[in-house]
Design a protein around this motif. Structure first.
Motif, mmCIF file in Angstrom:
data_model
loop_
_atom_site.group_PDB
_atom_site.id
_atom_site.type_symbol
_atom_site.label_atom_id
_atom_site.label_comp_id
_atom_site.label_asym_id
_atom_site.label_seq_id
_atom_site.Cartn_x
_atom_site.Cartn_y
_atom_site.Cartn_z
ATOM 1 N N GLU A 38 0.810 -1.219 0.000
ATOM 2 C CA GLU A 38 0.000 0.000 0.000
ATOM 3 C C GLU A 38 0.844 1.270 0.000
ATOM 4 O O GLU A 38 0.385 2.334 -0.433
ATOM 5 C CB GLU A 38 -0.950 0.011 1.203
ATOM 6 N N LEU A 39 2.099 1.153 0.455
ATOM 7 C CA LEU A 39 2.949 2.342 0.477
ATOM 8 C C LEU A 39 3.234 2.860 -0.926
ATOM 9 O O LEU A 39 3.502 4.045 -1.110
ATOM 10 C CB LEU A 39 4.264 2.041 1.197
ATOM 11 N N TRP A 40 3.195 1.954 -1.926
ATOM 12 C CA TRP A 40 3.460 2.402 -3.290
ATOM 13 C C TRP A 40 2.323 3.264 -3.850
ATOM 14 O O TRP A 40 2.503 3.963 -4.825
ATOM 15 C CB TRP A 40 3.713 1.194 -4.199
ATOM 16 N N ASP A 41 1.162 3.233 -3.218
ATOM 17 C CA ASP A 41 0.029 4.058 -3.649
ATOM 18 C C ASP A 41 0.010 5.411 -2.963
ATOM 19 O O ASP A 41 -0.763 6.291 -3.344
ATOM 20 C CB ASP A 41 -1.303 3.335 -3.361
ATOM 21 N N LEU A 49 10.122 5.664 -2.602
ATOM 22 C CA LEU A 49 10.567 4.276 -2.640
ATOM 23 C C LEU A 49 11.100 3.901 -4.016
ATOM 24 O O LEU A 49 12.108 3.204 -4.140
ATOM 25 C CB LEU A 49 9.423 3.346 -2.242
ATOM 26 N N ARG A 50 10.407 4.364 -5.052
ATOM 27 C CA ARG A 50 10.864 4.069 -6.412
ATOM 28 C C ARG A 50 12.209 4.733 -6.678
ATOM 29 O O ARG A 50 13.088 4.151 -7.334
ATOM 30 C CB ARG A 50 9.818 4.529 -7.424
ATOM 31 N N ASP A 58 9.991 -7.086 -5.251
ATOM 32 C CA ASP A 58 11.411 -7.425 -5.258
ATOM 33 C C ASP A 58 11.644 -8.503 -4.197
ATOM 34 O O ASP A 58 11.139 -8.390 -3.074
ATOM 35 C CB ASP A 58 12.224 -6.165 -4.922
ATOM 36 N N PRO A 59 12.393 -9.576 -4.508
ATOM 37 C CA PRO A 59 12.641 -10.627 -3.509
ATOM 38 C C PRO A 59 13.183 -10.090 -2.184
ATOM 39 O O PRO A 59 12.892 -10.633 -1.122
ATOM 40 C CB PRO A 59 13.669 -11.532 -4.197
ATOM 41 N N ARG A 60 13.954 -9.004 -2.267
ATOM 42 C CA ARG A 60 14.498 -8.433 -1.032
ATOM 43 C C ARG A 60 13.433 -7.734 -0.209
ATOM 44 O O ARG A 60 13.655 -7.383 0.951
ATOM 45 C CB ARG A 60 15.629 -7.453 -1.370
ATOM 46 N N ASN A 61 12.258 -7.503 -0.802
ATOM 47 C CA ASN A 61 11.171 -6.839 -0.092
ATOM 48 C C ASN A 61 10.151 -7.834 0.454
ATOM 49 O O ASN A 61 9.165 -7.437 1.055
ATOM 50 C CB ASN A 61 10.462 -5.832 -1.024
#
Length: 228
Positions: A38-41, A49-50, A58-61
């Motif tokens: 939801e943070l990407w919205d 973040l981008r 991302d696998p690290r996320n």
């Protein structure tokens, strides 16, 4: 790791606040992410973040679950059992008999204690892997025939020294994480980039592996000295 309720201000975040953010909760799709989907919205947080090079899948996320860790430990233990069996076969072919058993330099008192998660969750280190294992004699006959030190069970002096090392390593990691948290949460202060954080984490991980490698021959020599 960073949970869903992270807030992004303009002041520096303390490590205590950063750890408060690190309480992962599954997103609506059931996946637990370091930075929740939801943070990407969010119109302010998403672009930041981008810009930092993240994406939600991302696998690290993606945070590992307890089941993931159980499976990881089980697979590592199975690999260790296979290595031990291969070692015993090879030594039996050479000397006619061998019953060697694994000895963990960083032992179960660390992995099962308060600092274990730092090693396996933060640095992706597994105690059953070869970097942390010595093969030592499980009985007197193996000691005599194969010329290897006897397995002592646990060595309190080694456990104490390793515990002190792990505490210091964890403190260094937390300092790097706090500095990265300043950057990742948009705070003001002496932050570091994602690349710097990953580099420091990788360097610390390798230092731990190298330190254990340095300890191995010294442990063996001391056991041989004590055991005569």
């Amino acid at each position: 790791m960073f949970g869903q309720k992270a807030t992004f201000g303009k002041r520096q975040h303390s490590f205590a606040e950063l750890k408060e953010m690190m309480r992962p909760t599954p997103d609506a799709d059931g996946v637990t992410r370091v930075f929740s989907k939801e943070l990407w919205d969010d119109p302010k947080v998403g672009p930041m973040l981008r810009e930092l090079g993240f994406n939600p899948d991302d696998p690290r996320n993606i945070s590992k679950t307890a089941e993931d860790y159980i499976a990881m430990f089980a697979a590592a233990k199975k690999r260790l059992e296979e290595r031990a069996a291969a070692f015993n076969r090879d030594m039996t072919n050479r000397y006619g008999y061998c019953n060697a058993v694994p000895f963990l330099v960083i032992d179960h008192t660390i992995w099962d204690g308060e600092h274990g998660a730092f090693l396996y969750a933060s640095l992706n280190l597994i105690g059953f892997d070869d970097w942390n294992v010595l093969m030592l004699a499980g009985d007197e006959r193996t000691k005599e025939l194969c010329g290897i030190a006897g397995h002592p069970g646990t060595v309190p002096a080694v456990s104490k020294a390793v515990h002190e090392f792990v505490v210091a390593w964890k403190e260094r990691y937390e300092c790097a994480l706090e500095a990265y948290g300043v950057t990742a949460t948009g705070g003001q202060g002496r932050g570091i980039s994602r690349e710097q954080y990953e580099m420091e984490k990788d360097e610390l991980r390798q230092e731990i592996i190298d330190k254990v490698g340095w300890m191995k021959p010294r442990i063996i020599n001391e056991l041989l000295r004590i055991q005569g």
